[in-house]
Design a protein around this motif. Structure first.
Motif, PDB file in Angstrom:
ATOM      1  N   LEU A  11       0.827  -1.208   0.000  1.00 23.80           N
ATOM      2  CA  LEU A  11       0.000   0.000   0.000  1.00 23.80           C
ATOM      3  C   LEU A  11       0.862   1.259   0.000  1.00 23.80           C
ATOM      4  CD1 LEU A  11      -2.800  -0.882   2.583  1.00 23.80           C
ATOM      5  CD2 LEU A  11      -2.963  -0.853   0.096  1.00 23.80           C
ATOM      6  N   ILE A  12       2.153   1.095   0.137  1.00 18.19           N
ATOM      7  CA  ILE A  12       3.063   2.237   0.203  1.00 18.19           C
ATOM      8  C   ILE A  12       3.275   2.808  -1.199  1.00 18.19           C
ATOM      9  CG2 ILE A  12       5.344   3.033   0.912  1.00 18.19           C
ATOM     10  CD1 ILE A  12       3.422   2.060   3.202  1.00 18.19           C
ATOM     11  N   THR A  13       3.060   4.123  -1.319  1.00 17.99           N
ATOM     12  CA  THR A  13       3.266   4.822  -2.586  1.00 17.99           C
ATOM     13  C   THR A  13       4.138   6.043  -2.320  1.00 17.99           C
ATOM     14  OG1 THR A  13       1.284   6.189  -2.366  1.00 17.99           O
ATOM     15  CG2 THR A  13       1.021   4.061  -3.497  1.00 17.99           C
ATOM     16  N   ALA A  63     -12.799   6.629  -2.710  1.00 21.26           N
ATOM     17  CA  ALA A  63     -12.408   7.457  -1.562  1.00 21.26           C
ATOM     18  C   ALA A  63     -12.081   6.601  -0.353  1.00 21.26           C
ATOM     19  CB  ALA A  63     -13.517   8.452  -1.232  1.00 21.26           C
ATOM     20  N   THR A  64     -12.836   5.560  -0.136  1.00 21.60           N
ATOM     21  CA  THR A  64     -12.566   4.661   0.993  1.00 21.60           C
ATOM     22  C   THR A  64     -11.235   3.945   0.809  1.00 21.60           C
ATOM     23  OG1 THR A  64     -14.928   4.360   1.387  1.00 21.60           O
ATOM     24  CG2 THR A  64     -13.454   2.690   2.303  1.00 21.60           C
ATOM     25  N   GLU A  65     -10.982   3.459  -0.398  1.00 19.42           N
ATOM     26  CA  GLU A  65      -9.691   2.822  -0.678  1.00 19.42           C
ATOM     27  C   GLU A  65      -8.550   3.825  -0.461  1.00 19.42           C
ATOM     28  OE1 GLU A  65      -9.359  -0.262  -0.997  1.00 19.42           O
ATOM     29  OE2 GLU A  65     -10.932  -1.134  -2.248  1.00 19.42           O
ATOM     30  N   PHE A  66      -8.752   5.073  -0.919  1.00 24.08           N
ATOM     31  CA  PHE A  66      -7.718   6.098  -0.771  1.00 24.08           C
ATOM     32  C   PHE A  66      -7.458   6.402   0.702  1.00 24.08           C
ATOM     33  CE2 PHE A  66      -6.204  10.561  -0.725  1.00 24.08           C
ATOM     34  CZ  PHE A  66      -5.021  10.363  -1.406  1.00 24.08           C
ATOM     35  N   GLN A  67      -8.482   6.422   1.536  1.00 23.83           N
ATOM     36  CA  GLN A  67      -8.292   6.646   2.981  1.00 23.83           C
ATOM     37  C   GLN A  67      -7.367   5.588   3.566  1.00 23.83           C
ATOM     38  OE1 GLN A  67     -12.439   6.621   4.207  1.00 23.83           O
ATOM     39  NE2 GLN A  67     -12.236   8.747   4.872  1.00 23.83           N
ATOM     40  N   THR A  68      -7.585   4.344   3.188  1.00 22.83           N
ATOM     41  CA  THR A  68      -6.749   3.252   3.691  1.00 22.83           C
ATOM     42  C   THR A  68      -5.300   3.430   3.244  1.00 22.83           C
ATOM     43  OG1 THR A  68      -8.649   1.756   3.637  1.00 22.83           O
ATOM     44  CG2 THR A  68      -6.450   0.739   3.675  1.00 22.83           C
ATOM     45  N   ILE A  69      -5.111   3.771   1.971  1.00 19.38           N
ATOM     46  CA  ILE A  69      -3.762   3.950   1.430  1.00 19.38           C
ATOM     47  C   ILE A  69      -3.083   5.154   2.078  1.00 19.38           C
ATOM     48  CG2 ILE A  69      -2.475   4.492  -0.684  1.00 19.38           C
ATOM     49  CD1 ILE A  69      -4.789   2.854  -2.127  1.00 19.38           C
ATOM     50  N   ALA A  70      -3.810   6.251   2.250  1.00 21.44           N
ATOM     51  CA  ALA A  70      -3.238   7.443   2.880  1.00 21.44           C
ATOM     52  C   ALA A  70      -2.790   7.140   4.302  1.00 21.44           C
ATOM     53  CB  ALA A  70      -4.247   8.594   2.864  1.00 21.44           C
ATOM     54  N   ALA A  71      -3.592   6.413   5.039  1.00 21.46           N
ATOM     55  CA  ALA A  71      -3.214   6.050   6.409  1.00 21.46           C
ATOM     56  C   ALA A  71      -1.972   5.152   6.414  1.00 21.46           C
ATOM     57  CB  ALA A  71      -4.385   5.354   7.108  1.00 21.46           C
ATOM     58  N   ALA A  72      -1.895   4.216   5.482  1.00 17.45           N
ATOM     59  CA  ALA A  72      -0.732   3.326   5.392  1.00 17.45           C
ATOM     60  C   ALA A  72       0.533   4.112   5.073  1.00 17.45           C
ATOM     61  CB  ALA A  72      -0.964   2.253   4.331  1.00 17.45           C
ATOM     62  N   ASN A  73       0.374   5.228   4.401  1.00 17.96           N
ATOM     63  CA  ASN A  73       1.515   6.072   4.027  1.00 17.96           C
ATOM     64  C   ASN A  73       1.751   7.218   5.004  1.00 17.96           C
ATOM     65  OD1 ASN A  73       2.694   5.333   1.212  1.00 17.96           O
ATOM     66  ND2 ASN A  73       0.516   4.927   1.083  1.00 17.96           N
ATOM     67  N   ASN A  74       1.121   7.118   6.176  1.00 21.86           N
ATOM     68  CA  ASN A  74       1.228   8.176   7.189  1.00 21.86           C
ATOM     69  C   ASN A  74       0.909   9.545   6.569  1.00 21.86           C
ATOM     70  OD1 ASN A  74       1.612   9.144   9.790  1.00 21.86           O
ATOM     71  ND2 ASN A  74       3.790   9.492   9.474  1.00 21.86           N
ATOM     72  N   TYR A  75      -0.076   9.533   5.651  1.00 23.44           N
ATOM     73  CA  TYR A  75      -0.531  10.738   4.966  1.00 23.44           C
ATOM     74  C   TYR A  75       0.616  11.469   4.285  1.00 23.44           C
ATOM     75  CZ  TYR A  75      -4.625   9.433   7.542  1.00 23.44           C
ATOM     76  OH  TYR A  75      -5.682   8.704   8.051  1.00 23.44           O
ATOM     77  N   TRP A  76       1.627  10.729   3.868  1.00 24.48           N
ATOM     78  CA  TRP A  76       2.789  11.226   3.125  1.00 24.48           C
ATOM     79  C   TRP A  76       3.565  12.311   3.887  1.00 24.48           C
ATOM     80  CZ3 TRP A  76      -1.803   9.858   0.798  1.00 24.48           C
ATOM     81  CH2 TRP A  76      -1.722   8.749  -0.022  1.00 24.48           C
ATOM     82  N   LYS A  77       3.516  12.195   5.227  1.00 23.97           N
ATOM     83  CA  LYS A  77       4.329  13.114   6.043  1.00 23.97           C
ATOM     84  C   LYS A  77       5.779  12.692   5.954  1.00 23.97           C
ATOM     85  CE  LYS A  77       0.632  14.085   9.261  1.00 23.97           C
ATOM     86  NZ  LYS A  77       0.092  13.870  10.610  1.00 23.97           N
ATOM     87  N   LYS A  78       6.656  13.651   5.871  1.00 28.55           N
ATOM     88  CA  LYS A  78       8.093  13.315   5.819  1.00 28.55           C
ATOM     89  C   LYS A  78       8.835  14.044   6.872  1.00 28.55           C
ATOM     90  CE  LYS A  78       8.081  11.781   1.203  1.00 28.55           C
ATOM     91  NZ  LYS A  78       8.772  11.362   0.103  1.00 28.55           N
TER      92      LYS A  78
END
Length: 78
Positions: A11-13, A63-78
């Protein structure tokens, strides 16, 4: 047993855009798993393509799938 393609190694992008593209892929793959008959999908497409409620429901799935992916990616915080 049939060999299936692993279209979801992670799920990481790298970016939110890639995450959204993955969400769309997941939604499309889910439809394919639920209705594997391509002829039936082709027959039904004109019906739901012009139905705003069906289109909104499809967007909600993405949108639901995207929520899961965003959470898996820590909302792309760096």
């Amino acid at each position: 047993m049939e060999t299936k393609e692993d279209y979801l190694p992670s799920l990481i992008t790298n970016t939110p855009f890639e995450g959204r593209q993955l969400a769309i892929t997941l939604a499309r793959k889910s439809v394919g798993a639920i209705q594997p008959d391509a002829e039936i999908k082709k027959k039904l497409r004109p019906i739901y393509a012009e139905d705003p409620i069906s289109l909104i429901a499809s967007a909600q799935v993405i949108a639901t799938e995207f929520q899961t992916i965003a959470a898996a990616n820590n909302y792309w915080k760096k």
